[in-house]
Design a protein around this motif. Structure first.
Motif, mmCIF file in Angstrom:
data_model
loop_
_atom_site.group_PDB
_atom_site.id
_atom_site.type_symbol
_atom_site.label_atom_id
_atom_site.label_comp_id
_atom_site.label_asym_id
_atom_site.label_seq_id
_atom_site.Cartn_x
_atom_site.Cartn_y
_atom_site.Cartn_z
ATOM 1 N N PHE A 138 0.818 -1.213 0.000
ATOM 2 C CA PHE A 138 0.000 0.000 0.000
ATOM 3 C C PHE A 138 0.852 1.264 0.000
ATOM 4 O O PHE A 138 0.318 2.350 0.208
ATOM 5 C CB PHE A 138 -0.923 0.003 1.213
ATOM 6 N N VAL A 145 -0.368 5.436 -9.216
ATOM 7 C CA VAL A 145 -1.677 4.877 -9.579
ATOM 8 C C VAL A 145 -2.029 5.223 -11.026
ATOM 9 O O VAL A 145 -2.486 4.349 -11.794
ATOM 10 C CB VAL A 145 -2.754 5.394 -8.603
ATOM 11 N N ASP A 181 1.010 -4.113 -6.199
ATOM 12 C CA ASP A 181 0.403 -3.370 -5.093
ATOM 13 C C ASP A 181 -0.988 -3.928 -4.860
ATOM 14 O O ASP A 181 -1.542 -4.665 -5.685
ATOM 15 C CB ASP A 181 0.322 -1.871 -5.423
ATOM 16 N N TYR A 183 -3.386 -1.590 -3.512
ATOM 17 C CA TYR A 183 -4.267 -0.424 -3.462
ATOM 18 C C TYR A 183 -5.206 -0.411 -4.669
ATOM 19 O O TYR A 183 -6.427 -0.219 -4.510
ATOM 20 C CB TYR A 183 -3.431 0.854 -3.424
ATOM 21 N N SER A 186 -7.918 -3.233 -4.425
ATOM 22 C CA SER A 186 -8.949 -2.975 -3.419
ATOM 23 C C SER A 186 -9.880 -1.850 -3.855
ATOM 24 O O SER A 186 -11.109 -1.957 -3.710
ATOM 25 C CB SER A 186 -8.284 -2.622 -2.081
ATOM 26 N N SER A 249 -2.442 -9.582 -5.704
ATOM 27 C CA SER A 249 -2.341 -8.298 -6.393
ATOM 28 C C SER A 249 -2.598 -8.456 -7.888
ATOM 29 O O SER A 249 -3.404 -7.722 -8.468
ATOM 30 C CB SER A 249 -0.953 -7.696 -6.152
#
Length: 375
Positions: A138, A145, A181, A183, A186, A249
Motif C-alpha cells: 500500500f 496509480v 500493489d 491499493y 482494493s 495483487s
C-alpha cells in the motif's frame, strides 16, 4: 540468741554500742531475691532504674518509645499514621488537578497506556494478518496509480518489466511501476460493486440484496481463484518467487478491465461492452505474461529464505536471466510447469472478468434521461 535493741540503752540514758551478732540464723530468713527476667517490663513514663543488662550493652535503647501503649489500628493507606485523617476539600482537589505538573503526569500515563494497548493489538493482529508485509503493497502515491492504470490498459509500449531491488529488497511501488500493489485491486473491487449497483438501478433491477450478492460473489470468486492457484502450484510441485500477496495483487488487476468494459456497455450497449472486453482482456494477458514471467521462470527461492521473504533475488541459478542455466530433465520440466502456470493465469483472468460482468450489461445503450418539465 535474740537481739534486743533496748538493752543498748544504759541507766544514764546514753546509747550503748551495738553488739555484732555472730549467729546469722538468729536474725530470721532473708527476703527472697527476685527472679531475673530477660525482658523486663518497663513502666511507661519512667527511665530505667539502672544500667542495661549485660546482653544489652552496646545497644542504644530508645527510651521514648511507648511499649505499653495501645495496639496499632488497622492500616489506612489514604493518610499517614500520626496525622489527622481529614479528607481533602473538593476545591483543593480541583486546584491540584489544574496544576501543570499533575496534568503532565496524567498525559504521560495516558500515553503509556495507549502505547501498551497499541502494542498488544498489533501483536494479536500480526498473528493472523501480515501487517508488516501489507504496508509494502500500500506504499503508493497518485503518480504511481495513474501510471499503473495506463500500463494495464496500454502495456504494449512498455519496455522495462524488471522489478527494481535495493540491497536485496524490492523497491516500494511508489518508486517502481513494475512492483505489485494492493491499493488498485482494493479500490477496483469497491468501484466495481458500486458501478454494478448503479447499472442495476438504471435497468430497474436494483435492490439492497443485489448489492450484497454482487459484493459477496466478487469476493468469493477471488478467494476461489487464489485457492485454485495455490493448489495448482502445490500439486505440480512448482516453486516460484511469487508470494501469496503477489498473486492476490495480480488477480485484483482484472477489476480495471471489468470497470472499463462496464462503462463501455453503459454507453454503447452490448457491442461496446464486448469490444472493450476483448481489447482489455488482451491487454491484461499481455501485462501478466510480461510481469510474471521474470518471477515464474526465476526458479525456486533460496533454501535459507522463505517464499514470503523479500530478500530473495528474482534471478536464481536456474533462470535464463541470471546467467546460470541448469541443464537436465528436472530443470526443463520445472520450467515447463512454470510456463503452463503462467498461461493458466493469463487465460483465467479474462474469463472471470466476463463471468462477473456480462449479466450487468443492458441489451442496448440506455437513453439519456429526459429533462424535468418547466414549472
Amino acid at each position: 540468741m535474740n537481739f534486743n535493741a533496748s538493752r543498748n540503752v544504759g541507766q544514764t540514758g546514753g546509747i550503748r554500742k551495738a553488739k555484732r551478732v555472730s549467729d546469722v540464723a538468729a536474725m530470721g530468713a532473708p527476703s527472697p531475691t527476685p527472679a531475673f527476667s530477660p525482658t523486663p517490663a518497663y513502666n511507661p513514663g519512667f527511665q530505667p532504674a539502672g544500667p542495661p543488662p549485660p546482653y544489652h550493652e552496646g545497644i542504644q535503647l530508645d527510651n521514648s518509645q511507648d511499649f505499653g501503649g495501645p495496639p496499632p489500628q488497622a492500616a489506612n493507606f489514604g493518610y499517614m499514621g500520626g496525622f489527622p485523617q481529614s479528607p481533602i476539600p473538593p476545591a483543593q482537589l480541583g486546584s491540584m488537578l489544574h496544576q501543570p505538573i499533575v496534568q503532565d503526569m496524567a498525559l504521560q500515563y495516558g500515553n503509556q497506556l495507549a502505547a501498551q494497548g497499541r502494542e498488544v493489538v498489533q501483536r494479536e493482529i500480526s498473528k493472523y494478518v501480515p501487517v508488516s508485509r501489507m504496508r509494502y503493497y500500500f506504499a503508493v502515491d497518485t503518480r504511481y496509480v495513474l501510471r499503473k492504470l495506463l500500463l494495464i490498459m496500454f502495456p504494449y509500449t512498455h519496455k522495462e518489466w524488471m522489478v527494481k531491488y535495493d540491497q536485496d529488497l524490492p523497491v516500494q511501488p511508489r518508486y517502481d511501476i513494475n512492483a505489485p500493489d494492493l491499493y488498485i485491486p482494493s479500490m477496483g473491487y469497491v468501484t466495481y460493486v458500486l458501478l454494478a449497483g448503479f447499472m442495476l438501478g438504471l435497468q430497474h433491477r436494483f435492490s439492497p440484496e443485489q448489492i450484497g450478492m454482487q459484493a459477496s460473489s466478487a469476493l468469493a470468486y477471488i478467494i476461489f481463484e487464489m485457492i485454485m492457484y495455490l493448489v495448482t502450484l502445490y500439486v505440480t510441485n512448482t516453486s516460484t518467487h511469487l508470494k501469496t500477496l503477489d498473486l492476490l495483487s495480480f488477480s485484483g488487476y482484472k477489476y480495471i478491465i471489468m470497470i472499463a468494459s462496464l462503462m463501455a456497455g453503459l454507453m454503447l450497449g452490448k457491442t461496446g461492452y464486448y469490444c472493450s472486453l476483448v481489447y482489455t482482456s488482451f491487454a491484461l494477458s499481455y501485462f501478466l505474461v510480461k510481469t510474471l514471467r521474470l518471477q515464474l521462470l526465476a526458479g525456486p527461492p533460496a533454501p535459507d529464505q522463505s517464499s514470503y521473504a523479500y530478500g530473495a533475488s528474482p534471478y536464481g541459478a536456474g533462470s535464463p536471466y541470471g546467467g546460470g542455466w541448469q541443464a537436465g530433465g528436472a530443470a526443463a520440466g520445472g520450467t515447463k510447469r512454470r510456463v503452463y502456470f503462467l498461461l493458466f493465469v493469463a487465460v483465467t483472468q479474462p474469463l472471470l472478468s466476463w463471468w462477473l460482468t456480462y449479466h450487468l450489461v443492458p441489451s442496448a445503450a440506455l437513453p439519456a434521461p429526459l429533462p424535468a418539465p418547466a414549472r
